[in-house]
Design a protein around this motif. Sequence first.
Motif, short mmCIF file in Angstrom:
data_model
loop_
_atom_site.label_atom_id
_atom_site.label_comp_id
_atom_site.label_asym_id
_atom_site.label_seq_id
_atom_site.Cartn_x
_atom_site.Cartn_y
_atom_site.Cartn_z
N PRO B 248 44.80 30.01 39.18
CA PRO B 248 43.35 30.10 38.97
C PRO B 248 43.02 30.85 37.70
O PRO B 248 42.39 31.88 37.73
CB PRO B 248 42.88 30.87 40.21
CG PRO B 248 44.05 31.75 40.54
CD PRO B 248 45.29 31.01 40.12
N GLU B 249 43.42 30.29 36.55
CA GLU B 249 43.11 30.97 35.30
C GLU B 249 41.69 30.64 34.86
O GLU B 249 41.29 29.50 34.80
CB GLU B 249 44.08 30.52 34.21
CG GLU B 249 45.38 31.26 34.27
CD GLU B 249 46.00 31.38 32.88
OE1 GLU B 249 45.31 31.11 31.90
OE2 GLU B 249 47.18 31.75 32.82
N ARG B 250 40.98 31.64 34.56
CA ARG B 250 39.62 31.46 34.07
C ARG B 250 39.42 32.37 32.88
O ARG B 250 39.94 33.48 32.87
CB ARG B 250 38.59 31.82 35.15
CG ARG B 250 38.44 30.78 36.23
CD ARG B 250 37.75 29.55 35.68
NE ARG B 250 37.88 28.44 36.61
CZ ARG B 250 38.19 27.20 36.21
NH1 ARG B 250 38.42 26.94 34.96
NH2 ARG B 250 38.27 26.22 37.08
N ARG B 251 38.68 31.89 31.90
CA ARG B 251 38.38 32.76 30.76
C ARG B 251 37.50 33.92 31.19
O ARG B 251 36.83 33.87 32.20
CB ARG B 251 37.63 31.99 29.69
CG ARG B 251 38.52 31.22 28.77
CD ARG B 251 37.68 30.66 27.65
NE ARG B 251 37.34 31.67 26.69
CZ ARG B 251 36.21 31.67 26.00
NH1 ARG B 251 35.32 30.77 26.21
NH2 ARG B 251 35.99 32.61 25.12
#
Lengths: 253, 253
Positions: B248-251
């Motif tokens: 769950p990579e989010r900026r």
Amino acid sequence: MGTTQLETVPEPKYWHLKTVLSEALDSEFSVGEILPNERELAARFGVARATLRQALEQLELEGRLQRRRGVGTTVAPPRVGVAVGAEQHAWPGAGDTVWQPVDSTVEAPPAAVADALETGRNTLVHTVRRSRTTHGQPVAAELLYVPGQSVPDLPAIETPTGAARARAVLRELQHLELEGRESAVELGSARADDAKELDRLPGAPVLVVTTRFFAGRRVAAVSVATYRADTCRLTFGDTGGVEIHEGPERRAS
Amino acid sequence: MGTTQLETVPEPKYWHLKTVLSEALDSEFSVGEILPNERELAARFGVARATLRQALEQLELEGRLQRRRGVGTTVAPPRVGVAVGAEQHAWPGAGDTVWQPVDSTVEAPPAAVADALETGRNTLVHTVRRSRTTHGQPVAAELLYVPGQSVPDLPAIETPTGAARARAVLRELQHLELEGRESAVELGSARADDAKELDRLPGAPVLVVTTRFFAGRRVAAVSVATYRADTCRLTFGDTGGVEIHEGPERRAS
DNA sequence: GAGTGGTCTAGACCACGGG
DNA sequence: CCGTGGTCTAGACCACTCA
């Protein structure tokens, strides 16, 4: 029968407009020239302003145009090639001339960065803000995240002010032996702070380069660099930092 | 005096909307879920549909949403990392499983490619069309340009059909010793043919990866690969083709 | 203050996907 | 067929730049 119905694909107006404008840009305009304003262009092509704007937006996305509120729409110069991820084994800031340290703080990184750093979610890290310019134009804003472990001697020499502190962190980083780096590029939209630094409006399209630096079998730092997508072409490869190409490069139509 | 006038920055509605929606996506929706349709969302937020659409467009650009005409708007899965420019010294097509040869022709390349190839503008070259899929979804369309000099033995074994001919060109290419490659990434918009192959509408944002392959102190081939910008994160580095990260990579917001 | 691009509205019709 | 997102219109007002 008989209604052979060729051309069942009615091309959207804005798409056709874009093509027409694109050809006009190639043949009738030169770099830096100001186009007629949107209201006049719309009238000239017989479309609503919103439709014309849709075409202009695409051309701006492709780096052909540059629009500025209160000023006008100008023909953009060819995209500038900026080397990214060259010097595979050099730390950021090692004799760097393209990046300018701006500021530095200590704070908890966003969740995505904390995960990439493989530190806990609420661990404080050093941050270093840097900005990159080419030909006098801002092209990128970077936020570098450095866990305390990577710069163990830093607290002792605590420096107060922003840019000086940033340089201190970068200097300490050179003491580690860099083993490698991994980068990823994706499309994003500029946050308010980045947009300001890039001289664009918030939400402008940007190329986000996320880099993980490895040292001592750990992730020693993470950099999130935000490049203007309209003006930049990011170059990778064995070039040692030399730009690949210069000139009137255009994609195939 | 007295009118201290804090908050002189009236945030645009669509920007605020985007933020609100983004948070809702994080907390109240799961991947693949269908959002209410645009007319209802607009009514719910008390804005015109065009304004809502501006917010949705941004979220789609950031890879958070996926919109399909006739179907609806769904929550997009996290971007997939695709390795680009790994295997620095391997020719394209060498035991490749991710790329599928599609077709092959002989034609004059677009001017920009001709320049990169350092052949004359009107020299005919071999072209190879390939498509790349991940998890069953199309992610990239590539056009590889190969000058005749790079595959001198090809004409003798002229094969007729598309995909077979493509494989033949790639096979011939392996005979050359690859000395290096240079890549550049920039933002573009999908041409009609690429859009079709990528299952997107024309004009959709794409990441264009241009690669020059060097052999015999010459540019032996040029590849122009078009990646879906909404679903892809391009990865570079010393990973040998392994994806950098999953999850769950989010900026940072 | 004049002129630019940026935002926003309230409608309309079209193209596509699926039942 | 219906419902979806995609296109388009003709206006209005706002924020910014510059003379």
